[in-house]
Motif scaffolding. Structure first.
Motif, short mmCIF file in Angstrom:
data_model
loop_
_atom_site.label_atom_id
_atom_site.label_comp_id
_atom_site.label_asym_id
_atom_site.label_seq_id
_atom_site.Cartn_x
_atom_site.Cartn_y
_atom_site.Cartn_z
N ALA A 142 0.84 -1.20 0.00
CA ALA A 142 0.00 0.00 0.00
C ALA A 142 0.87 1.25 0.00
CB ALA A 142 -0.94 0.00 1.20
N SER A 143 1.98 1.20 0.72
CA SER A 143 2.91 2.34 0.78
C SER A 143 3.57 2.56 -0.58
CB SER A 143 3.97 2.08 1.85
OG SER A 143 4.89 3.13 1.89
N ILE A 144 3.95 1.49 -1.25
CA ILE A 144 4.55 1.58 -2.58
C ILE A 144 3.55 2.19 -3.56
CG2 ILE A 144 5.36 0.21 -4.56
CD1 ILE A 144 6.53 -1.76 -2.40
N ALA A 145 2.33 1.68 -3.55
CA ALA A 145 1.29 2.18 -4.46
C ALA A 145 1.04 3.67 -4.21
CB ALA A 145 0.00 1.38 -4.29
N ALA A 146 0.95 4.06 -2.95
CA ALA A 146 0.71 5.46 -2.61
C ALA A 146 1.88 6.34 -3.04
CB ALA A 146 0.46 5.60 -1.11
N GLY A 147 3.10 5.85 -2.86
CA GLY A 147 4.28 6.61 -3.27
C GLY A 147 4.32 6.84 -4.77
N LEU A 148 4.01 5.81 -5.52
CA LEU A 148 3.98 5.94 -6.98
C LEU A 148 2.92 6.95 -7.41
CD1 LEU A 148 4.35 2.19 -7.88
CD2 LEU A 148 5.96 3.99 -8.51
N GLU A 204 1.33 9.24 -19.73
CA GLU A 204 2.54 10.06 -19.92
C GLU A 204 3.72 9.47 -19.16
OE1 GLU A 204 0.56 14.50 -20.38
OE2 GLU A 204 0.84 13.64 -18.38
N PHE A 205 3.48 9.12 -17.92
CA PHE A 205 4.53 8.54 -17.09
C PHE A 205 5.03 7.22 -17.69
CE2 PHE A 205 5.33 5.62 -13.38
CZ PHE A 205 6.62 6.07 -13.12
N ALA A 206 4.09 6.37 -18.08
CA ALA A 206 4.45 5.07 -18.64
C ALA A 206 5.32 5.23 -19.89
CB ALA A 206 3.19 4.28 -18.98
N LYS A 207 4.94 6.15 -20.75
CA LYS A 207 5.69 6.36 -21.98
C LYS A 207 7.13 6.81 -21.68
CE LYS A 207 5.45 8.70 -26.43
NZ LYS A 207 4.68 9.61 -27.29
N LYS A 208 7.28 7.67 -20.68
CA LYS A 208 8.61 8.20 -20.33
C LYS A 208 9.54 7.13 -19.76
CE LYS A 208 7.02 12.90 -19.74
NZ LYS A 208 6.73 13.99 -18.79
N ILE A 209 8.97 6.11 -19.14
CA ILE A 209 9.84 5.07 -18.56
C ILE A 209 9.78 3.76 -19.34
CG2 ILE A 209 9.74 6.07 -16.24
CD1 ILE A 209 7.93 3.64 -15.49
N GLY A 210 9.12 3.78 -20.50
CA GLY A 210 9.08 2.60 -21.35
C GLY A 210 8.13 1.51 -20.89
N SER A 211 6.99 1.92 -20.35
CA SER A 211 6.00 0.95 -19.88
C SER A 211 4.65 1.29 -20.52
CB SER A 211 5.93 1.01 -18.35
OG SER A 211 5.18 -0.07 -17.87
N THR A 212 3.59 0.73 -19.96
CA THR A 212 2.24 1.00 -20.46
C THR A 212 1.39 1.58 -19.34
OG1 THR A 212 1.36 -1.17 -19.88
CG2 THR A 212 2.37 -0.94 -22.08
N ALA A 213 0.34 2.29 -19.70
CA ALA A 213 -0.56 2.88 -18.72
C ALA A 213 -1.23 1.80 -17.86
CB ALA A 213 -1.62 3.74 -19.40
N SER A 214 -1.57 0.67 -18.48
CA SER A 214 -2.22 -0.40 -17.70
C SER A 214 -1.26 -0.99 -16.67
CB SER A 214 -2.78 -1.49 -18.61
OG SER A 214 -1.77 -2.09 -19.36
N THR A 215 0.03 -1.05 -17.00
CA THR A 215 1.02 -1.55 -16.04
C THR A 215 1.17 -0.56 -14.89
OG1 THR A 215 2.18 -2.78 -17.76
CG2 THR A 215 3.42 -2.27 -15.77
N VAL A 216 1.25 0.72 -15.20
CA VAL A 216 1.35 1.74 -14.15
C VAL A 216 0.13 1.68 -13.25
CG1 VAL A 216 1.42 4.23 -13.69
CG2 VAL A 216 2.87 3.25 -15.48
N SER A 217 -1.04 1.51 -13.84
CA SER A 217 -2.27 1.39 -13.06
C SER A 217 -2.18 0.20 -12.10
CB SER A 217 -3.47 1.23 -13.98
OG SER A 217 -4.64 1.02 -13.23
N ALA A 218 -1.66 -0.91 -12.58
CA ALA A 218 -1.51 -2.10 -11.73
C ALA A 218 -0.54 -1.82 -10.58
CB ALA A 218 -1.02 -3.28 -12.56
N TRP A 219 0.56 -1.13 -10.86
CA TRP A 219 1.51 -0.78 -9.79
C TRP A 219 0.84 0.07 -8.73
CZ3 TRP A 219 5.65 1.53 -13.55
CH2 TRP A 219 6.28 0.49 -14.25
N GLU A 220 0.05 1.05 -9.19
CA GLU A 220 -0.59 1.99 -8.27
C GLU A 220 -1.76 1.36 -7.53
OE1 GLU A 220 -1.52 5.58 -10.38
OE2 GLU A 220 0.60 6.10 -10.63
N THR A 221 -2.24 0.24 -8.01
CA THR A 221 -3.34 -0.45 -7.35
C THR A 221 -2.82 -1.52 -6.40
OG1 THR A 221 -4.72 -0.08 -9.28
CG2 THR A 221 -5.44 -1.78 -7.73
N SER A 222 -1.88 -2.33 -6.89
CA SER A 222 -1.42 -3.48 -6.10
C SER A 222 -0.15 -3.21 -5.33
CB SER A 222 -1.18 -4.67 -7.01
OG SER A 222 -0.01 -4.44 -7.81
N GLY A 223 0.64 -2.24 -5.76
CA GLY A 223 1.91 -1.98 -5.10
C GLY A 223 3.00 -2.94 -5.52
#
Length: 92
Positions: free
Chosen positions: A24-30, A43-62
């Motif tokens: 939860a702390s990781i997700a909140a930090g992101l 925008e963030f995903a594109k800048k680091i070479g990822s996808t928006a759905s992956t970033v969403s998963a990080w921010e949801t699951s940590g």
């Protein structure tokens, strides 16, 4: 322990594991670092070479890989510890 007015919520919060708190702390930090930069997930995903759905998963699951955490921390110009919500670190 989390203090809540409702005792049922208090009991439920006590059952959260350390691993769940870390995620939860990781997700909140992101989320908070991305929000401070006023970037969309896309925008963030594109800048680091990822996808928006992956970033969403990080921010949801940590759950985020070490390589992706490094990329995110580098993007924001912060340490991995700061990105993942670690505070009060002792420097020896």
């Amino acid at each position: 322990m989390f203090l809540v007015n409702n005792r049922k919520k208090d009991v439920a919060m006590e059952k959260i594991t350390d691993e769940q708190r870390r995620k939860a702390s990781i997700a909140a930090g992101l989320r908070s670092h991305r929000a401070m930069k006023k970037e969309s997930q896309r925008e963030f995903a594109k800048k680091i070479g990822s996808t928006a759905s992956t970033v969403s998963a990080w921010e949801t699951s940590g759950g985020i890989s070490a390589a992706d955490a490094w990329a995110a921390a580098d993007h924001y110009g912060i340490s991995i510890d700061e990105l993942l919500g670690r505070k009060n670190l002792r420097i020896i």
